[in-house]
Motif scaffolding. Structure first.
Motif, PDB file in Angstrom:
ATOM      1  N   ASN A 154       0.828  -1.211   0.000  1.00 19.85           N
ATOM      2  CA  ASN A 154       0.000   0.000   0.000  1.00 19.85           C
ATOM      3  C   ASN A 154       0.862   1.261   0.000  1.00 19.85           C
ATOM      4  OD1 ASN A 154      -2.304  -1.582   0.124  1.00 19.85           O
ATOM      5  ND2 ASN A 154      -2.679  -1.224   2.294  1.00 19.85           N
ATOM      6  N   VAL A 155       1.950   1.213   0.768  1.00 23.77           N
ATOM      7  CA  VAL A 155       2.836   2.377   0.861  1.00 23.77           C
ATOM      8  C   VAL A 155       3.765   2.466  -0.350  1.00 23.77           C
ATOM      9  CG1 VAL A 155       4.657   3.470   2.225  1.00 23.77           C
ATOM     10  CG2 VAL A 155       2.708   2.386   3.368  1.00 23.77           C
ATOM     11  N   LEU A 156       4.342   1.338  -0.744  1.00 23.53           N
ATOM     12  CA  LEU A 156       5.296   1.359  -1.856  1.00 23.53           C
ATOM     13  C   LEU A 156       4.638   1.810  -3.166  1.00 23.53           C
ATOM     14  CD1 LEU A 156       7.466  -1.843  -1.262  1.00 23.53           C
ATOM     15  CD2 LEU A 156       7.977   0.533  -0.671  1.00 23.53           C
ATOM     16  N   GLU A 157       3.355   1.510  -3.331  1.00 26.16           N
ATOM     17  CA  GLU A 157       2.645   1.942  -4.540  1.00 26.16           C
ATOM     18  C   GLU A 157       2.632   3.462  -4.683  1.00 26.16           C
ATOM     19  OE1 GLU A 157      -1.211   0.235  -4.233  1.00 26.16           O
ATOM     20  OE2 GLU A 157      -0.559  -1.785  -4.821  1.00 26.16           O
ATOM     21  N   LYS A 158       2.726   4.146  -3.569  1.00 27.30           N
ATOM     22  CA  LYS A 158       2.705   5.617  -3.584  1.00 27.30           C
ATOM     23  C   LYS A 158       4.105   6.215  -3.711  1.00 27.30           C
ATOM     24  CE  LYS A 158      -1.350   5.614  -0.549  1.00 27.30           C
ATOM     25  NZ  LYS A 158      -1.882   5.979   0.797  1.00 27.30           N
ATOM     26  N   HIS A 159       5.113   5.354  -3.750  1.00 27.82           N
ATOM     27  CA  HIS A 159       6.502   5.814  -3.818  1.00 27.82           C
ATOM     28  C   HIS A 159       7.256   5.031  -4.890  1.00 27.82           C
ATOM     29  CE1 HIS A 159       6.088   8.308  -0.197  1.00 27.82           C
ATOM     30  NE2 HIS A 159       5.333   7.325   0.260  1.00 27.82           N
ATOM     31  N   PRO A 160       7.036   5.376  -6.145  1.00 28.37           N
ATOM     32  CA  PRO A 160       7.630   4.599  -7.254  1.00 28.37           C
ATOM     33  C   PRO A 160       9.152   4.657  -7.307  1.00 28.37           C
ATOM     34  CG  PRO A 160       6.583   6.619  -8.050  1.00 28.37           C
ATOM     35  CD  PRO A 160       6.191   6.472  -6.618  1.00 28.37           C
ATOM     36  N   ASP A 161       9.768   5.590  -6.578  1.00 28.23           N
ATOM     37  CA  ASP A 161      11.231   5.656  -6.588  1.00 28.23           C
ATOM     38  C   ASP A 161      11.862   4.695  -5.577  1.00 28.23           C
ATOM     39  OD1 ASP A 161      11.334   7.546  -8.600  1.00 28.23           O
ATOM     40  OD2 ASP A 161      11.188   9.239  -7.203  1.00 28.23           O
ATOM     41  N   ILE A 162      11.019   3.973  -4.844  1.00 25.59           N
ATOM     42  CA  ILE A 162      11.511   2.887  -3.993  1.00 25.59           C
ATOM     43  C   ILE A 162      11.365   1.582  -4.769  1.00 25.59           C
ATOM     44  CG2 ILE A 162      11.200   1.591  -1.858  1.00 25.59           C
ATOM     45  CD1 ILE A 162      12.198   4.315  -1.234  1.00 25.59           C
ATOM     46  N   LYS A 163      12.472   0.924  -5.042  1.00 28.61           N
ATOM     47  CA  LYS A 163      12.472  -0.307  -5.832  1.00 28.61           C
ATOM     48  C   LYS A 163      12.718  -1.520  -4.925  1.00 28.61           C
ATOM     49  CE  LYS A 163      12.290   2.296  -9.539  1.00 28.61           C
ATOM     50  NZ  LYS A 163      11.019   2.457 -10.289  1.00 28.61           N
ATOM     51  N   VAL A 164      11.992  -2.595  -5.181  1.00 28.78           N
ATOM     52  CA  VAL A 164      12.183  -3.834  -4.436  1.00 28.78           C
ATOM     53  C   VAL A 164      13.163  -4.713  -5.202  1.00 28.78           C
ATOM     54  CG1 VAL A 164      11.093  -5.887  -3.483  1.00 28.78           C
ATOM     55  CG2 VAL A 164       9.869  -3.694  -3.450  1.00 28.78           C
ATOM     56  N   LEU A 165      14.351  -4.909  -4.633  1.00 26.21           N
ATOM     57  CA  LEU A 165      15.357  -5.753  -5.277  1.00 26.21           C
ATOM     58  C   LEU A 165      15.023  -7.230  -5.143  1.00 26.21           C
ATOM     59  CD1 LEU A 165      18.730  -4.104  -4.163  1.00 26.21           C
ATOM     60  CD2 LEU A 165      17.697  -4.026  -6.443  1.00 26.21           C
ATOM     61  N   ALA A 166      14.517  -7.625  -3.975  1.00 26.32           N
ATOM     62  CA  ALA A 166      14.236  -9.047  -3.721  1.00 26.32           C
ATOM     63  C   ALA A 166      13.317  -9.161  -2.520  1.00 26.32           C
ATOM     64  CB  ALA A 166      15.534  -9.814  -3.476  1.00 26.32           C
ATOM     65  N   GLN A 167      12.592 -10.274  -2.475  1.00 22.72           N
ATOM     66  CA  GLN A 167      11.767 -10.594  -1.312  1.00 22.72           C
ATOM     67  C   GLN A 167      11.679 -12.111  -1.175  1.00 22.72           C
ATOM     68  OE1 GLN A 167       7.601  -9.329  -1.809  1.00 22.72           O
ATOM     69  NE2 GLN A 167       8.096  -8.767  -3.920  1.00 22.72           N
ATOM     70  N   ARG A 168      11.803 -12.580   0.052  1.00 18.27           N
ATOM     71  CA  ARG A 168      11.760 -14.022   0.315  1.00 18.27           C
ATOM     72  C   ARG A 168      11.136 -14.290   1.674  1.00 18.27           C
ATOM     73  NH1 ARG A 168      17.515 -16.806  -0.384  1.00 18.27           N
ATOM     74  NH2 ARG A 168      16.337 -18.464   0.668  1.00 18.27           N
ATOM     75  N   PRO A 169      10.460 -15.432   1.821  1.00 24.43           N
ATOM     76  CA  PRO A 169       9.940 -15.795   3.143  1.00 24.43           C
ATOM     77  C   PRO A 169      11.047 -16.295   4.056  1.00 24.43           C
ATOM     78  CG  PRO A 169       9.384 -17.494   1.530  1.00 24.43           C
ATOM     79  CD  PRO A 169      10.023 -16.374   0.770  1.00 24.43           C
ATOM     80  N   GLY A 170      11.148 -15.672   5.220  1.00 22.86           N
ATOM     81  CA  GLY A 170      12.101 -16.120   6.238  1.00 22.86           C
ATOM     82  C   GLY A 170      11.411 -16.855   7.370  1.00 22.86           C
ATOM     83  N   ASN A 171      10.072 -17.023   7.224  1.00 24.83           N
ATOM     84  CA  ASN A 171       9.291 -17.889   8.132  1.00 24.83           C
ATOM     85  C   ASN A 171       9.384 -17.483   9.596  1.00 24.83           C
ATOM     86  OD1 ASN A 171       8.391 -19.656   5.990  1.00 24.83           O
ATOM     87  ND2 ASN A 171      10.504 -20.353   5.892  1.00 24.83           N
ATOM     88  N   TRP A 172       9.545 -16.177   9.837  1.00 21.01           N
ATOM     89  CA  TRP A 172       9.596 -15.593  11.184  1.00 21.01           C
ATOM     90  C   TRP A 172      10.866 -15.966  11.959  1.00 21.01           C
ATOM     91  CZ3 TRP A 172       6.195 -12.405   9.842  1.00 21.01           C
ATOM     92  CH2 TRP A 172       4.863 -12.698   9.536  1.00 21.01           C
ATOM     93  N   LYS A 173      11.846 -16.625  11.344  1.00 19.65           N
ATOM     94  CA  LYS A 173      12.976 -17.191  12.083  1.00 19.65           C
ATOM     95  C   LYS A 173      14.242 -16.340  11.942  1.00 19.65           C
ATOM     96  CE  LYS A 173      11.254 -21.933  11.590  1.00 19.65           C
ATOM     97  NZ  LYS A 173      11.544 -23.286  11.060  1.00 19.65           N
TER      98      LYS A 173
END
Length: 342
Positions: free
Chosen positions: A180-199
């Protein structure tokens, strides 16, 4: 009145040999309430919450039967089945997977067992058989942490995201808040995302691999809980990296300490003893035939370096006093509707 409460009241009537309602009702409420409580795993947050559950159990004469699924859906299914076979009065579920326990919840309901969901939402069809759900406003928490990081980065830069287990509502909702927040800030780029399973260990390993792959391209880390953030910070410190801001959720002791020291930019305080203890109190109230809210959503206070010490003192330095007062605080919060009041 609930069927389990009726059973208790009837037993009390027979024992006293009378029909007056007031006396047997109190006698029924004085009988131990048997509650099975199954959690997805013993994370740092859940371990903290268990102390609150035990305090509320002691204050309410609860026979508490605790079980951890250790991240296994099959184990949690077996645990719920075991609680049903034991004919407990209520079952509280902090699920491994939001969609996995529908048949077991339906069976428990059909046997007159109160079922309370907590922390992680339970999706249909299981949701329709719940007596109540007690949990955090995870969308807001995801928004809060992302807003803080965006502000720190002046609205531009590259981020990586440590996510919770796929399929859990906390992951889904916190991710929604982040997006919701990143959609309003297009100059913030997501390089990667992965599940760390809370650990913590997975937060460490994933962050270490990202640092090797992306190096100085990473400007910030969004972690969907503090345990993974602790792991990420450790991976950076081993490489003498101190200038990448990290944000998180939960307000566990290690997270609060990191925020207080400036190693972590912020967190959201998901008060584990309060939330899980409240789930138990709602279960007890339901067993006693009291009306309970179908949904309790708890907003999490934002914790920064400015107020982290306050929450550290309340939650940990003065913990025994906090736990001693917790059952009464929970009852007051339920009565007022201000569920997250500290």
């Amino acid at each position: 009145m609930k069927s389990s409460f009726i059973k208790r009241a009837a037993a009390a009537l027979l024992a006293l040999g009378c029909v007056a309602l007031a006396g047997p009702t109190q006698a029924a409420q004085d009988e131990p309430v048997t509650v099975g409580f199954t959690v997805y795993a013993m994370s740092g947050w859940v371990s903290s919450g268990k102390e609150g559950v035990e305090a509320v159990a002691k204050a309410n004469n609860v026979d508490l039967r605790w079980a951890s699924a250790n991240g296994s859906v099959a184990s949690q299914v077996a645990q719920v089945k075991q609680f049903i076979a034991q004919n407990v009065d209520a079952i509280i579920i902090d699920p491994v997977d939001s969609s996995a326990l529908g048949p077991q919840i339906k069976e428990a309901k059909s046997r007159g067992i109160e079922v309370i969901g907590t922390n992680v939402k339970i999706f249909p069809p299981g949701a329709q058989y719940l007596t109540s759900y007690v949990g955090p406003n995870d969308v807001l928490a995801g928004e809060n942490e992302t807003k803080a990081l965006v502000k720190k980065l002046d609205g531009k830069g590259n981020v990586v995201i440590l996510k919770g287990p796929l399929g859990q509502s906390a992951t889904i909702d916190r991710t929604q808040g982040i997006e919701n927040v990143l959609e309003k800030h297009p100059d913030i780029k997501v390089l990667a995302q992965r599940p760390g399973n809370w650990k913590r260990a997975e937060g460490y390993n994933i962050t270490a691999s990202w640092l090797s792959r992306y190096g100085t391209k990473i400007d910030g880390i969004i972690s969907e809980n503090d345990d993974m953030a602790v792991g990420a910070i450790r991976a950076m410190r081993q490489r003498r990296i101190t200038d990448i801001p990290v944000v998180g959720v939960d307000g566990i002791k290690a997270g609060l300490k990191n925020v207080a020291s400036g190693r972590q930019l912020m967190t959201n305080l998901q008060d584990a003893p309060l939330q899980l203890g409240m789930a138990l109190q709602v279960a007890v109230n339901a067993v006693h035939g009291e009306a309970v809210p179908q949904k309790i959503m708890i907003d999490m206070p934002v914790v920064t370096e400015d107020n982290a010490d306050k929450y550290l003192k309340q939650m940990y330095e003065n913990r025994q006093q906090f736990l001693k007062n917790l059952p009464e605080l929970i009852k007051k919060n339920l009565a007022s509707g201000h569920y997250g009041r500290q």
